[in-house]
Structures are given as structure tokens and as C-alpha cells.
Design an enzyme around this catalytic site. Structure first.
Site, short mmCIF file in Angstrom:
data_model
loop_
_atom_site.label_atom_id
_atom_site.label_comp_id
_atom_site.label_asym_id
_atom_site.label_seq_id
_atom_site.Cartn_x
_atom_site.Cartn_y
_atom_site.Cartn_z
N TYR A 137 51.43 33.86 41.79
CA TYR A 137 50.07 34.42 41.74
C TYR A 137 49.16 33.51 40.91
O TYR A 137 48.01 33.28 41.27
CB TYR A 137 50.09 35.84 41.16
CG TYR A 137 48.70 36.40 40.93
CD1 TYR A 137 47.82 36.61 41.99
CD2 TYR A 137 48.25 36.69 39.63
CE1 TYR A 137 46.54 37.10 41.78
CE2 TYR A 137 46.97 37.19 39.41
CZ TYR A 137 46.12 37.39 40.49
OH TYR A 137 44.84 37.87 40.27
N ARG A 144 42.65 28.79 44.34
CA ARG A 144 41.47 29.54 44.78
C ARG A 144 40.26 29.21 43.92
O ARG A 144 39.17 28.94 44.43
CB ARG A 144 41.78 31.04 44.71
CG ARG A 144 40.59 31.92 45.01
CD ARG A 144 40.95 33.40 45.06
NE ARG A 144 41.53 33.93 43.84
CZ ARG A 144 41.74 35.23 43.61
NH1 ARG A 144 41.45 36.12 44.54
NH2 ARG A 144 42.28 35.64 42.48
N TYR A 198 39.19 36.10 32.28
CA TYR A 198 40.49 36.43 31.68
C TYR A 198 40.98 35.25 30.84
O TYR A 198 40.82 34.09 31.24
CB TYR A 198 41.54 36.69 32.76
CG TYR A 198 41.54 38.07 33.40
CD1 TYR A 198 40.76 39.12 32.94
CD2 TYR A 198 42.38 38.31 34.49
CE1 TYR A 198 40.81 40.36 33.56
CE2 TYR A 198 42.43 39.54 35.12
CZ TYR A 198 41.63 40.58 34.64
OH TYR A 198 41.68 41.80 35.26
N ARG A 211 34.19 42.76 40.30
CA ARG A 211 34.79 44.12 40.34
C ARG A 211 34.25 44.93 41.51
O ARG A 211 34.91 45.86 41.97
CB ARG A 211 34.52 44.85 39.03
CG ARG A 211 35.12 44.19 37.81
CD ARG A 211 36.63 44.14 37.88
NE ARG A 211 37.19 43.49 36.68
CZ ARG A 211 38.49 43.25 36.53
NH1 ARG A 211 39.37 43.56 37.49
NH2 ARG A 211 38.93 42.66 35.44
N GLU A 318 47.49 49.74 42.73
CA GLU A 318 46.16 49.10 42.79
C GLU A 318 45.34 49.87 43.82
O GLU A 318 45.82 50.17 44.91
CB GLU A 318 46.30 47.62 43.17
CG GLU A 318 44.97 46.88 43.22
CD GLU A 318 45.13 45.37 43.34
OE1 GLU A 318 45.88 44.78 42.53
OE2 GLU A 318 44.51 44.78 44.24
#
Ligand code: 3EB
Length: 325
Positions: A137, A144, A198, A211, A318
Site C-alpha cells: 500500500y 500515485r 500524514y 476526504r 471502511e
């Protein structure tokens, strides 16, 4: 895997009078791309429960099929839906693959006249695998983020749309994209650190998403809420407790609804939601999670329940949502 054989590299569009832009089927294996009509996309994840085994995205006016290098896409007058699938090497990290795929997708959408991103979904095989040194991930996030930076430049965080990223069975990376001719409005959650900020302990490059995204005017106030988990600040909360994680995730969904300006602030959550798509890590926890979600939103919100690994190992659920301003 969808082949990039036909019309490779050529721009072509065929008119279709269809009323459907895309159909997303849950839990199905690879199917050949249809040359005309709506995009037939799939989530590789197993379907667990719910009345929504597929999602139909209605078109605004006529549908055309722009063919962009290896990307299966359909477009109407306001937006483009694209699905890309690439086989991945199970022994390799994903950054190179993610970089290439995102580059193709971002360029293709822009060339077709839809440079603004509204919503992305990522289905990432072997998401927790660490055999190449870094969790897959994290390497996906690295590639990305580099692709976004290469395409949009240093201010790319302003351009990031709502998204989800979960694990999936098999070895095919699946990415879906909804892009637009007009910009949406991206929103953050005051209860959470923005994902693109983050700290480094979550990986060398932060996850690239907003978000939530409020779609432009032609969408009548449609709001896309990203995959939302039991995270406060940047820390996962309630490890090992599926019902409490679901409740915390719903609290975060509510905060994004408020940030987006969805009416009904402070009132019941159910009437503020149009749909939910919920990923459950452990199928045996489905009922506990469902009970918690219904306690927050009532039983009436159309919901698709899928099985998926969530991007952090301690996360058990999720939740993504749509709403209207
Ligand atoms: C989180 O808030 C949980 O990497 O695109 C949610 C939505 C998550 C999107 C992504 C990751 C992504 O960090 C995980």
C-alpha cells in the site's frame, strides 16, 4: 484484465444514445470491455450483503466512448467514467505500476476534456505484502503521489479528489475514475489530519486523496465521501473492536457531510445519506458492523457490503458514502 489491444493509442469516439454512463459490478472476475454503451467496470472484491450488487451511473445526455491508451472510458456532457486494470507482479512493489497507471489515467482524462477529478477508487492486490521491503500500500501511495505531482505540479494536493483504497483478491490492480469538465469542491475533515499530510511513518509519500468532493453544478449537489475509517487525527482508534470502529467511521462521515454543507447538520444521519458502500475486513464481523451502522444511520440507506482488506492492518471497516447538498 482489460486488454490494451484495441485502438491502442488512437483517439476515437462512438456516439451512444444510452442513458447510462457506467455500470459497476461487485465481486466479479475480469470481463471483456464492451466497445460501446456504458463502461462496464468491476470491483474484484467479494460481495457480502445488500441490495446493491451493481451500481448504475446514469448519464447526462448522450454517451461517447473516448478510447485512450488502454483505458476504458465513457463520457457524457459533464463527466467521464474510466476503469483501468493492470496485471501486477506479485513479487514487486507497486510504485512503478501505480505511477504509470495514474499517469495514463490523468493524461487520458485531461485529453478527453475532463481534467478535474471527482472520485477515484483503488483495488490493490496484496495490499499488506511486505516482501519487497515496504508494504505494498505504501509503495502504491508513493507511485500515485509521484504521478499526481508529475501531472499537476507541486500544488497537486489542491486537485486531489475523494477516493477509496482497499485490498482485493488476485493480482490485478483496478482503478476507477470519475472526472469532470468543471471543477468540484474538495473538502477535508476537521477531526482528521488531511491524508496528503500524514506523517512519514505511514509511508514515504502520503496517500493522495481528499476526504470528500462536492461535484460541480451539473451534478445537482452530489457529494462523494471518501473511504472513511476509524481514524482520529492520523491515528487508528479502537483496534480489534469492529462495532466501535464502525461508529467512529460514521462520526467521520458525518463530519465530512458537515464540511461539504450537506443539510441537516446535527440531525439524524440516515436522511442525509443517499448511499453507502462498506468494506468489511473479516466477514464474521459483518453483523456487528451492520448493527453499529444501522444504529447511526437507520436501516433505510441503500448499502453495498463488500469484503476487503483495509489499508492499515488494524482497520476492520471502511465506509464510503454519497449525499446531496
Ligand atoms: C484513511 O483515512 C483510511 O489511499 O486512497 C481511505 C480512503 C483510506 C482513501 C487512499 C485510503 C485511501 O487513511 C484509508
Amino acid at each position: 484484465m482489460l486488454p490494451d489491444v484495441d485502438e491502442r493509442g488512437r483517439q476515437r469516439a462512438t456516439e451512444q444514445p444510452d442513458g447510462v454512463l457506467a455500470v459497476v459490478r461487485h465481486g466479479v472476475s475480469a470481463q471483456p470491455p464492451s466497445p460501446a454503451g456504458p463502461v462496464e467496470a468491476r470491483t474484484p472484491n467479494g460481495w457480502l450483503s445488500g441490495d446493491r450488487t451493481e451500481e448504475v451511473w446514469p448519464a447526462a445526455g448522450r454517451v461517447v466512448r473516448p478510447v485512450i491508451d488502454g483505458v476504458v472510458a465513457a463520457a457524457d456532457r459533464r463527466s467521464l467514467f474510466a476503469s483501468v486494470e493492470v496485471a501486477t507482479d506479485p513479487a514487486a512493489p507497486l510504485d512503478g505500476c501505480a505511477f504509470d497507471l495514474y499517469g495514463r489515467l490523468l493524461r487520458g482524462a485531461a485529453q478527453a476534456g475532463f481534467p478535474h477529478l471527482l472520485r477515484m477508487w483503488n483495488y490493490v492486490p496484496r495490499i499488506h505484502d511486505r516482501s519487497s521491503g515496504i508494504e505494498r500500500y505504501m509503495s502504491f501511495c508513493k507511485g500515485r503521489s509521484e504521478a499526481f505531482a508529475a501531472h499537476f505540479g507541486d500544488a497537486f494536493p489542491d486537485r486531489l479528489p475523494a477516493a477509496s483504497a482497499v485490498g482485493c483478491p488476485g493480482d490485478v490492480l483496478v482503478v476507477h475514475l470519475l472526472a469532470s469538465s468543471a471543477p468540484g469542491r474538495h473538502v477535508e475533515n476537521p477531526r482528521q489530519v488531511s491524508a496528503y499530510l500524514y506523517p512519514e511513518r505511514y509511508g514515504p509519500r502520503s496517500p493522495s486523496f481528499a476526504r470528500g468532493t462536492v461535484a460541480p453544478a451539473a451534478w445537482d449537489g452530489e457529494v462523494f465521501i471518501s473511504g472513511t475509517a476509524s481514524i482520529v487525527g492520523h491515528e487508528s482508534v479502537f483496534p480489534g473492536q469492529p462495532a466501535l470502529q464502525a461508529k467512529e467511521a460514521m462520526r467521520n462521515v458525518e463530519a465530512v457531510l458537515d464540511a461539504a454543507g450537506v443539510p441537516g447538520r446535527g440531525g439524524a444521519l440516515g436522511p442525509r445519506l443517499r448511499s453507502l458502500r462498506i468494506y468489511v475486513r473479516v466477514p464474521g464481523q459483518l453483523e456487528a458492523i451492520r448493527t453499529a451502522v444501522i444504529a447511526c444511520a437507520g436501516p433505510a440507506v441503500p448499502t453495498a457490503w463488500l469484503q476487503a482488506e483495509i489499508c492499515r492492518e488494524e482497520l476492520l471497516v471502511e465506509i464510503e458514502a454519497t449525499a446531496r447538498t
